[in-house]
Design a protein around this motif. Sequence first.
Motif, PDB file in Angstrom:
ATOM      1  N   GLN A 167     -20.340  -5.515   3.371  1.00 25.54           N
ATOM      2  CA  GLN A 167     -20.245  -4.654   4.234  1.00 25.54           C
ATOM      3  C   GLN A 167     -18.814  -4.494   5.248  1.00 25.54           C
ATOM      4  O   GLN A 167     -18.701  -3.420   5.204  1.00 25.54           O
ATOM      5  N   PRO A 168     -18.713  -5.584   5.595  1.00 29.67           N
ATOM      6  CA  PRO A 168     -17.594  -5.643   6.592  1.00 29.67           C
ATOM      7  C   PRO A 168     -15.941  -5.258   5.794  1.00 29.67           C
ATOM      8  O   PRO A 168     -15.429  -4.606   6.186  1.00 29.67           O
ATOM      9  N   LEU A 169     -16.214  -5.564   4.618  1.00 27.53           N
ATOM     10  CA  LEU A 169     -15.205  -5.362   3.573  1.00 27.53           C
ATOM     11  C   LEU A 169     -15.159  -3.904   3.322  1.00 27.53           C
ATOM     12  O   LEU A 169     -13.794  -3.383   3.384  1.00 27.53           O
ATOM     13  N   ASP A 170     -16.162  -3.061   3.333  1.00 30.22           N
ATOM     14  CA  ASP A 170     -15.967  -1.589   3.195  1.00 30.22           C
ATOM     15  C   ASP A 170     -15.767  -1.073   4.203  1.00 30.22           C
ATOM     16  O   ASP A 170     -14.977  -0.068   4.209  1.00 30.22           O
ATOM     17  N   ALA A 171     -16.004  -1.542   5.425  1.00 28.15           N
ATOM     18  CA  ALA A 171     -15.538  -0.965   6.816  1.00 28.15           C
ATOM     19  C   ALA A 171     -14.178  -0.996   6.943  1.00 28.15           C
ATOM     20  O   ALA A 171     -13.578   0.009   7.763  1.00 28.15           O
ATOM     21  N   VAL A 172     -13.294  -1.871   6.380  1.00 25.79           N
ATOM     22  CA  VAL A 172     -11.848  -2.003   6.566  1.00 25.79           C
ATOM     23  C   VAL A 172     -11.328  -1.236   5.407  1.00 25.79           C
ATOM     24  O   VAL A 172     -10.088  -1.337   5.271  1.00 25.79           O
ATOM     25  N   GLY A 173     -12.007  -0.972   4.480  1.00 21.82           N
ATOM     26  CA  GLY A 173     -11.562  -0.008   2.942  1.00 21.82           C
ATOM     27  C   GLY A 173     -10.841  -0.903   2.159  1.00 21.82           C
ATOM     28  O   GLY A 173      -9.675  -0.461   1.640  1.00 21.82           O
ATOM     29  N   LEU A 174     -11.388  -2.311   2.049  1.00 22.76           N
ATOM     30  CA  LEU A 174     -10.657  -2.996   1.102  1.00 22.76           C
ATOM     31  C   LEU A 174     -11.741  -3.702  -0.171  1.00 22.76           C
ATOM     32  O   LEU A 174     -12.980  -3.844   0.319  1.00 22.76           O
ATOM     33  N   THR A 175     -11.189  -3.586  -1.159  1.00 23.24           N
ATOM     34  CA  THR A 175     -11.912  -4.054  -2.275  1.00 23.24           C
ATOM     35  C   THR A 175     -11.960  -5.537  -2.317  1.00 23.24           C
ATOM     36  O   THR A 175     -11.209  -6.219  -1.713  1.00 23.24           O
ATOM     37  N   PRO A 176     -13.002  -6.082  -3.225  1.00 25.01           N
ATOM     38  CA  PRO A 176     -13.069  -7.525  -3.466  1.00 25.01           C
ATOM     39  C   PRO A 176     -11.682  -7.964  -4.065  1.00 25.01           C
ATOM     40  O   PRO A 176     -11.207  -9.108  -3.888  1.00 25.01           O
ATOM     41  N   LYS A 177     -11.156  -7.163  -5.149  1.00 25.28           N
ATOM     42  CA  LYS A 177     -10.027  -7.412  -5.532  1.00 25.28           C
ATOM     43  C   LYS A 177      -8.594  -7.708  -4.612  1.00 25.28           C
ATOM     44  O   LYS A 177      -8.099  -8.382  -4.565  1.00 25.28           O
ATOM     45  N   GLY A 205      -5.093  -4.552   8.965  1.00 28.16           N
ATOM     46  CA  GLY A 205      -5.023  -5.004   7.811  1.00 28.16           C
ATOM     47  C   GLY A 205      -4.641  -6.267   7.710  1.00 28.16           C
ATOM     48  O   GLY A 205      -4.512  -6.639   6.155  1.00 28.16           O
ATOM     49  N   GLU A 206      -4.350  -7.235   8.323  1.00 34.17           N
ATOM     50  CA  GLU A 206      -3.848  -8.576   8.297  1.00 34.17           C
ATOM     51  C   GLU A 206      -4.753  -9.418   8.166  1.00 34.17           C
ATOM     52  O   GLU A 206      -5.708  -9.556   9.086  1.00 34.17           O
ATOM     53  N   LEU A 207      -5.065 -10.379   7.197  1.00 30.89           N
ATOM     54  CA  LEU A 207      -5.997 -11.424   6.880  1.00 30.89           C
ATOM     55  C   LEU A 207      -5.782 -12.803   7.774  1.00 30.89           C
ATOM     56  O   LEU A 207      -4.437 -13.273   7.341  1.00 30.89           O
ATOM     57  N   THR A 208      -6.603 -13.181   8.631  1.00 27.70           N
ATOM     58  CA  THR A 208      -6.436 -14.393   9.034  1.00 27.70           C
ATOM     59  C   THR A 208      -7.427 -15.272   8.516  1.00 27.70           C
ATOM     60  O   THR A 208      -8.763 -15.093   8.719  1.00 27.70           O
ATOM     61  N   VAL A 209      -7.207 -16.642   8.447  1.00 26.81           N
ATOM     62  CA  VAL A 209      -8.321 -17.572   7.903  1.00 26.81           C
ATOM     63  C   VAL A 209      -8.474 -18.864   8.579  1.00 26.81           C
ATOM     64  O   VAL A 209      -7.455 -19.273   9.084  1.00 26.81           O
ATOM     65  N   ASP A 210      -9.732 -19.424   8.856  1.00 28.85           N
ATOM     66  CA  ASP A 210      -9.845 -20.610   9.241  1.00 28.85           C
ATOM     67  C   ASP A 210     -10.435 -21.600   8.282  1.00 28.85           C
ATOM     68  O   ASP A 210     -11.586 -21.201   7.852  1.00 28.85           O
ATOM     69  N   LEU A 211      -9.874 -22.530   7.908  1.00 25.21           N
ATOM     70  CA  LEU A 211     -10.547 -23.346   6.676  1.00 25.21           C
ATOM     71  C   LEU A 211     -11.171 -24.453   7.267  1.00 25.21           C
ATOM     72  O   LEU A 211     -11.421 -24.949   8.356  1.00 25.21           O
ATOM     73  N   TYR A 212     -12.053 -24.787   6.099  1.00 19.91           N
ATOM     74  CA  TYR A 212     -13.083 -25.906   6.452  1.00 19.91           C
ATOM     75  C   TYR A 212     -12.065 -27.251   6.799  1.00 19.91           C
ATOM     76  O   TYR A 212     -12.503 -28.021   7.620  1.00 19.91           O
ATOM     77  N   ALA A 213     -10.949 -27.404   6.008  1.00 18.30           N
ATOM     78  CA  ALA A 213      -9.909 -28.657   6.358  1.00 18.30           C
ATOM     79  C   ALA A 213      -9.405 -28.465   7.827  1.00 18.30           C
ATOM     80  O   ALA A 213      -8.426 -27.639   7.801  1.00 18.30           O
ATOM     81  N   ASP A 214      -9.913 -29.120   8.828  1.00 14.85           N
ATOM     82  CA  ASP A 214      -9.190 -28.818  10.206  1.00 14.85           C
ATOM     83  C   ASP A 214      -7.680 -29.617  10.165  1.00 14.85           C
ATOM     84  O   ASP A 214      -6.965 -28.915  10.842  1.00 14.85           O
ATOM     85  N   GLY A 215      -7.545 -30.416   9.303  1.00 18.59           N
ATOM     86  CA  GLY A 215      -6.307 -30.982   9.344  1.00 18.59           C
ATOM     87  C   GLY A 215      -5.114 -30.144   8.744  1.00 18.59           C
ATOM     88  O   GLY A 215      -3.935 -30.385   8.980  1.00 18.59           O
ATOM     89  N   VAL A 216      -5.449 -29.199   7.918  1.00 17.43           N
ATOM     90  CA  VAL A 216      -4.548 -28.220   7.328  1.00 17.43           C
ATOM     91  C   VAL A 216      -4.264 -26.950   7.900  1.00 17.43           C
ATOM     92  O   VAL A 216      -4.931 -26.423   8.712  1.00 17.43           O
ATOM     93  N   GLN A 217      -3.072 -26.947   7.923  1.00 15.16           N
ATOM     94  CA  GLN A 217      -2.276 -25.799   8.790  1.00 15.16           C
ATOM     95  C   GLN A 217      -2.597 -24.628   8.003  1.00 15.16           C
ATOM     96  O   GLN A 217      -2.500 -24.433   7.082  1.00 15.16           O
ATOM     97  N   THR A 218      -3.138 -23.657   9.096  1.00 16.92           N
ATOM     98  CA  THR A 218      -3.571 -22.352   8.394  1.00 16.92           C
ATOM     99  C   THR A 218      -2.286 -21.527   8.123  1.00 16.92           C
ATOM    100  O   THR A 218      -1.632 -21.194   8.821  1.00 16.92           O
ATOM    101  N   PRO A 219      -2.411 -20.979   6.666  1.00 15.32           N
ATOM    102  CA  PRO A 219      -1.361 -20.203   6.364  1.00 15.32           C
ATOM    103  C   PRO A 219      -1.318 -19.046   6.916  1.00 15.32           C
ATOM    104  O   PRO A 219      -2.028 -18.351   7.284  1.00 15.32           O
ATOM    105  N   LYS A 220       0.003 -18.329   7.275  1.00 15.57           N
ATOM    106  CA  LYS A 220       0.087 -16.909   7.754  1.00 15.57           C
ATOM    107  C   LYS A 220       0.818 -15.872   6.946  1.00 15.57           C
ATOM    108  O   LYS A 220       1.788 -16.341   6.434  1.00 15.57           O
ATOM    109  N   ALA A 221       0.198 -14.744   6.905  1.00 19.10           N
ATOM    110  CA  ALA A 221       0.967 -13.644   5.984  1.00 19.10           C
ATOM    111  C   ALA A 221       2.309 -13.254   6.845  1.00 19.10           C
ATOM    112  O   ALA A 221       2.208 -13.246   7.881  1.00 19.10           O
ATOM    113  N   GLN A 222       3.373 -12.985   6.074  1.00 21.30           N
ATOM    114  CA  GLN A 222       4.477 -12.565   6.597  1.00 21.30           C
ATOM    115  C   GLN A 222       5.159 -11.496   6.075  1.00 21.30           C
ATOM    116  O   GLN A 222       6.185 -10.950   6.183  1.00 21.30           O
TER     117      GLN A 222
END
Length: 286
Positions: free
Chosen positions: A182-192, A217-234
Motif C-alpha cells: 500500500q505505501p509503495l502504491d502511494a509513492v507510485g513505485l512498482t515492486p520492480k 523518491g529517494e530510498l533510505t534504509v536501516d539495516l538489521y546489521a547495526d555495524g554496517v554503514q548504511t549506503p546512500k544513493a548518489q
Amino acid sequence: MMESLEVIVRTLFAIVVLFLLTKLLGKRQVSQLSFFEYITGITIGDLAATISLDTDKTWHLGLIALLVWVAVSYLIEFIQLKSKKARDFIDFRSTVLIRNGKILEENLKKERISSDELLEELRKKDVFKVADVEFAILESDGAINVLLTRENQPLTAKHLGIKVAPERETQAVIMDGQMLSQPLDAVGLTPKGLNDKLEKLGVRMEEVYLGQIDSYGELTVDLYADGVQTPKAQDKPQLYALLKKCEADLELFSLSTKDTAAKQLYGGCSEQLQRLLADLKPYIQN
C-alpha cells in the motif's frame, strides 16, 4: 483456587471491555487530556480494577458504572464539538501568560503558576529570555505554547527567498524485511522499481529492517546489521554535478570560439543552464 480463577477471568474481561470503550472514546484519551478527561481516565481505571477484584455478587454493578461513565464522556465530547461555550466551560479557556515580552502576573496567579514553573516551561521550549517571547499561552490541556518575537525566530527558506520543493509524506515501503504494497502504491513505485533501488544501494530486501521513500523518491534504509554503514544513493548529487559541468563547458566554448554567432549561442545556453540550476538546486542538491 476457584476464586483465583474468577479473578483471572474478570481481569481479562475488564481488559477487553476497557480496550473497546477506550477505542470508542478516541485517541484524545491517551494523548492530550482535558480536565474532565483526566478525571474520566482515573475513574474508569478504578472501576476496571473493581470489576477484576470484587468477587462478591455485585461485580456487575461496576460494569454498569463503567458504561455510564463512558456514555457521559462520549456525550460531553459530542457537546464540545457542537458548542464553543461548552468547550470553554468544560476544558477552560486558554490564558495568556506573557505578552510582548511582559509577564502577566495576574494571569499567573489565576492559574497558580509560579515564576520558576514558567521559566522551566520556557526552557523546555529552548527559550531562556522572557524578553524574547512575543506570546506564551497556557492551553486547556496544561501545555504552554510560545511564540518568539520576529527577530528571534529561526530563519526559514521563505525569509531567504529560496524556493524549496513541496514535501509529501514519507512512506515506509519496507518493514521487517518485507515489502509493504500500500505505501509503495502511494509513492507510485512498482515492486520492480523498489528492487532496482535496493540493487543500486547494494542491499537485499531481507537485510532491511526499515526502508522509507521521501517526497523526492529517494530510498533510505536501516539495516538489521547495526555495524554496517548504511549506503546512500548518489543520483541527485551526481545529476547536479553533471549539469554544472555542462554549464562550465558551454561557458568555456563561448570564451574559446572566435565565431560571433557561436559565441552568442554558447553564452546564451550557459546563462539558461545557470538559471535552470538555480531553480533545481533545492530539489537535486543534498
